[in-house]
Write a protein that holds these residues in place. Structure first.
Motif, PDB file in Angstrom:
ATOM      1  N   THR A  67      74.693  26.784-108.973  1.00 13.13           N
ATOM      2  CA  THR A  67      75.468  26.699-107.743  1.00 13.13           C
ATOM      3  C   THR A  67      74.572  26.210-106.619  1.00 13.13           C
ATOM      4  O   THR A  67      73.433  26.659-106.480  1.00 13.13           O
ATOM      5  CB  THR A  67      76.082  28.052-107.359  1.00 13.13           C
ATOM      6  N   VAL A  68      75.112  25.282-105.825  1.00 16.97           N
ATOM      7  CA  VAL A  68      74.395  24.731-104.681  1.00 16.97           C
ATOM      8  C   VAL A  68      75.243  24.998-103.445  1.00 16.97           C
ATOM      9  O   VAL A  68      76.379  24.521-103.361  1.00 16.97           O
ATOM     10  CB  VAL A  68      74.150  23.216-104.849  1.00 16.97           C
ATOM     11  N   ASN A  69      74.702  25.765-102.508  1.00 13.46           N
ATOM     12  CA  ASN A  69      75.414  26.147-101.280  1.00 13.46           C
ATOM     13  C   ASN A  69      76.802  26.715-101.598  1.00 13.46           C
ATOM     14  O   ASN A  69      77.812  26.314-101.019  1.00 13.46           O
ATOM     15  CB  ASN A  69      75.516  24.967-100.309  1.00 13.46           C
ATOM     16  N   ASP A  70      76.858  27.647-102.535  1.00 15.85           N
ATOM     17  CA  ASP A  70      78.080  28.351-102.960  1.00 15.85           C
ATOM     18  C   ASP A  70      79.139  27.439-103.586  1.00 15.85           C
ATOM     19  O   ASP A  70      80.306  27.786-103.633  1.00 15.85           O
ATOM     20  CB  ASP A  70      78.694  29.138-101.794  1.00 15.85           C
ATOM     21  N   LYS A  71      78.741  26.254-104.054  1.00 12.55           N
ATOM     22  CA  LYS A  71      79.642  25.362-104.785  1.00 12.55           C
ATOM     23  C   LYS A  71      78.989  25.031-106.115  1.00 12.55           C
ATOM     24  O   LYS A  71      77.768  25.094-106.248  1.00 12.55           O
ATOM     25  CB  LYS A  71      79.861  24.046-104.025  1.00 12.55           C
ATOM     26  N   ASP A  72      79.805  24.633-107.082  1.00 14.22           N
ATOM     27  CA  ASP A  72      79.253  24.145-108.335  1.00 14.22           C
ATOM     28  C   ASP A  72      78.474  22.860-108.045  1.00 14.22           C
ATOM     29  O   ASP A  72      78.884  22.048-107.207  1.00 14.22           O
ATOM     30  CB  ASP A  72      80.378  23.865-109.335  1.00 14.22           C
ATOM     31  N   PHE A  73      77.337  22.682-108.714  1.00 10.55           N
ATOM     32  CA  PHE A  73      76.486  21.533-108.380  1.00 10.55           C
ATOM     33  C   PHE A  73      77.172  20.200-108.667  1.00 10.55           C
ATOM     34  O   PHE A  73      76.858  19.194-108.042  1.00 10.55           O
ATOM     35  CB  PHE A  73      75.121  21.639-109.076  1.00 10.55           C
ATOM     36  N   THR A  74      78.157  20.183-109.586  1.00  7.69           N
ATOM     37  CA  THR A  74      78.857  18.926-109.866  1.00  7.69           C
ATOM     38  C   THR A  74      79.809  18.545-108.736  1.00  7.69           C
ATOM     39  O   THR A  74      80.124  17.365-108.574  1.00  7.69           O
ATOM     40  CB  THR A  74      79.631  19.013-111.190  1.00  7.69           C
ATOM     41  N   PHE A  80      76.950  11.401-111.170  1.00  7.99           N
ATOM     42  CA  PHE A  80      76.388  11.828-112.451  1.00  7.99           C
ATOM     43  C   PHE A  80      74.873  11.669-112.472  1.00  7.99           C
ATOM     44  O   PHE A  80      74.169  12.465-113.085  1.00  7.99           O
ATOM     45  CB  PHE A  80      77.036  10.994-113.565  1.00  7.99           C
ATOM     46  N   GLU A  81      74.383  10.668-111.785  1.00  9.37           N
ATOM     47  CA  GLU A  81      72.937  10.415-111.717  1.00  9.37           C
ATOM     48  C   GLU A  81      72.197  11.625-111.122  1.00  9.37           C
ATOM     49  O   GLU A  81      71.134  12.014-111.607  1.00  9.37           O
ATOM     50  CB  GLU A  81      72.699   9.181-110.852  1.00  9.37           C
ATOM     51  N   PHE A  82      72.765  12.238-110.090  1.00  9.69           N
ATOM     52  CA  PHE A  82      72.157  13.411-109.474  1.00  9.69           C
ATOM     53  C   PHE A  82      72.240  14.620-110.402  1.00  9.69           C
ATOM     54  O   PHE A  82      71.327  15.445-110.444  1.00  9.69           O
ATOM     55  CB  PHE A  82      72.825  13.737-108.139  1.00  9.69           C
ATOM     56  N   TRP A  83      73.340  14.758-111.146  1.00  8.77           N
ATOM     57  CA  TRP A  83      73.490  15.874-112.075  1.00  8.77           C
ATOM     58  C   TRP A  83      72.390  15.826-113.131  1.00  8.77           C
ATOM     59  O   TRP A  83      71.765  16.839-113.441  1.00  8.77           O
ATOM     60  CB  TRP A  83      74.839  15.843-112.774  1.00  8.77           C
ATOM     61  N   LYS A  84      72.171  14.624-113.683  1.00  7.70           N
ATOM     62  CA  LYS A  84      71.131  14.478-114.714  1.00  7.70           C
ATOM     63  C   LYS A  84      69.753  14.770-114.139  1.00  7.70           C
ATOM     64  O   LYS A  84      68.910  15.353-114.811  1.00  7.70           O
ATOM     65  CB  LYS A  84      71.172  13.066-115.312  1.00  7.70           C
ATOM     66  N   VAL A  99      69.379  30.457-117.991  1.00  9.18           N
ATOM     67  CA  VAL A  99      69.199  30.950-116.623  1.00  9.18           C
ATOM     68  C   VAL A  99      70.363  30.525-115.730  1.00  9.18           C
ATOM     69  O   VAL A  99      70.936  29.452-115.904  1.00  9.18           O
ATOM     70  CB  VAL A  99      67.879  30.434-115.999  1.00  9.18           C
ATOM     71  N   ASP A 100      70.703  31.400-114.785  1.00 12.55           N
ATOM     72  CA  ASP A 100      71.619  31.042-113.707  1.00 12.55           C
ATOM     73  C   ASP A 100      70.766  30.642-112.525  1.00 12.55           C
ATOM     74  O   ASP A 100      69.769  31.294-112.212  1.00 12.55           O
ATOM     75  CB  ASP A 100      72.497  32.235-113.323  1.00 12.55           C
ATOM     76  N   ILE A 101      71.181  29.579-111.846  1.00  9.41           N
ATOM     77  CA  ILE A 101      70.394  29.069-110.734  1.00  9.41           C
ATOM     78  C   ILE A 101      71.278  29.016-109.493  1.00  9.41           C
ATOM     79  O   ILE A 101      72.356  28.422-109.514  1.00  9.41           O
ATOM     80  CB  ILE A 101      69.828  27.669-111.046  1.00  9.41           C
ATOM     81  N   SER A 102      70.797  29.653-108.431  1.00  8.31           N
ATOM     82  CA  SER A 102      71.484  29.636-107.149  1.00  8.31           C
ATOM     83  C   SER A 102      70.578  28.919-106.152  1.00  8.31           C
ATOM     84  O   SER A 102      69.400  29.262-106.023  1.00  8.31           O
ATOM     85  CB  SER A 102      71.766  31.065-106.693  1.00  8.31           C
ATOM     86  N   ILE A 103      71.133  27.936-105.439  1.00  6.79           N
ATOM     87  CA  ILE A 103      70.313  27.078-104.586  1.00  6.79           C
ATOM     88  C   ILE A 103      70.925  27.002-103.194  1.00  6.79           C
ATOM     89  O   ILE A 103      72.139  26.850-103.045  1.00  6.79           O
ATOM     90  CB  ILE A 103      70.220  25.655-105.185  1.00  6.79           C
ATOM     91  N   ARG A 104      70.069  27.092-102.176  1.00  3.10           N
ATOM     92  CA  ARG A 104      70.430  26.786-100.793  1.00  3.10           C
ATOM     93  C   ARG A 104      69.640  25.550-100.408  1.00  3.10           C
ATOM     94  O   ARG A 104      68.412  25.565-100.444  1.00  3.10           O
ATOM     95  CB  ARG A 104      70.050  27.923 -99.846  1.00  3.10           C
ATOM     96  N   VAL A 105      70.338  24.494-100.053  1.00  3.48           N
ATOM     97  CA  VAL A 105      69.660  23.243 -99.729  1.00  3.48           C
ATOM     98  C   VAL A 105      70.151  22.756 -98.370  1.00  3.48           C
ATOM     99  O   VAL A 105      71.323  22.905 -98.032  1.00  3.48           O
ATOM    100  CB  VAL A 105      69.867  22.180-100.841  1.00  3.48           C
TER     101      VAL A 105
END
Length: 168
Positions: A67-74, A80-84, A99-105
């Protein structure tokens, strides 16, 4: 100053420091074999940076959600380039579902944020298992990319672009 017996002195080096009579013995550290953990035992926090983007990454044991900023990273990263790019350290170390990854960017643009997230995830994986450092470094995921935009100089239009010269 007169010395009666020159052989009674301890030998000294050129710097004048006395050498000890007994040589030091270096002891090898005991090597303890520990199994390589594929799942973090506790929460691992790291920071990834690229240009002016900063990503605070938190790795926890889980099923593989990112999750990135409380949203799914997709949904946060549109291509798709960023997802990879974000998943590449996880795929390389085979921990995509561990692992679960939580990100604030924040800061920077989308590309800089994606690379900051990748840098933070790679740093977290190294904290999780130091044996992965060599493989992650060979792919360039550990090193922070220092390239940033060059500042504008006075008398120029941009950092190096001079105004157009007119002869007449």
């Amino acid at each position: 100053m007169f010395m009666a017996d020159a052989s009674a002195r301890k030998p000294t080096s050129r710097t004048g420091i006395k050498k000890s009579a007994t040589p030091r013995v270096h002891r090898a550290k005991k090597e303890t074999e520990q199994p390589t953990p594929a799942v973090p035992k506790e929460i691992i926090r790291t920071v990834g940076r690229r240009k002016s983007a900063i990503a605070r990454v938190r790795l926890t044991p889980g099923k593989g959600t990112i999750t990135v900023n409380d949203k799914d990273f997709t949904t946060y990263f549109p291509y798709f380039e960023f997802w990879k790019e974000i998943e590449s350290p996880l795929v390389l170390t085979d921990t995509r579902t561990a692992v679960d990854i939580s990100i604030r960017v924040y800061g920077g643009g989308v590309r800089g944020q994606a690379e900051a997230v990748r840098h933070g995830i790679a740093q977290g994986l190294v904290k999780m298992n130091p044996e992965w450092k060599k493989t992650l470094r060979s792919e360039g995921f550990i090193t922070r990319d220092p390239r940033v935009k060059e500042r504008k100089k006075p008398g120029l239009k941009r950092a190096r672009r001079a105004p157009q010269f007119s002869k007449r």
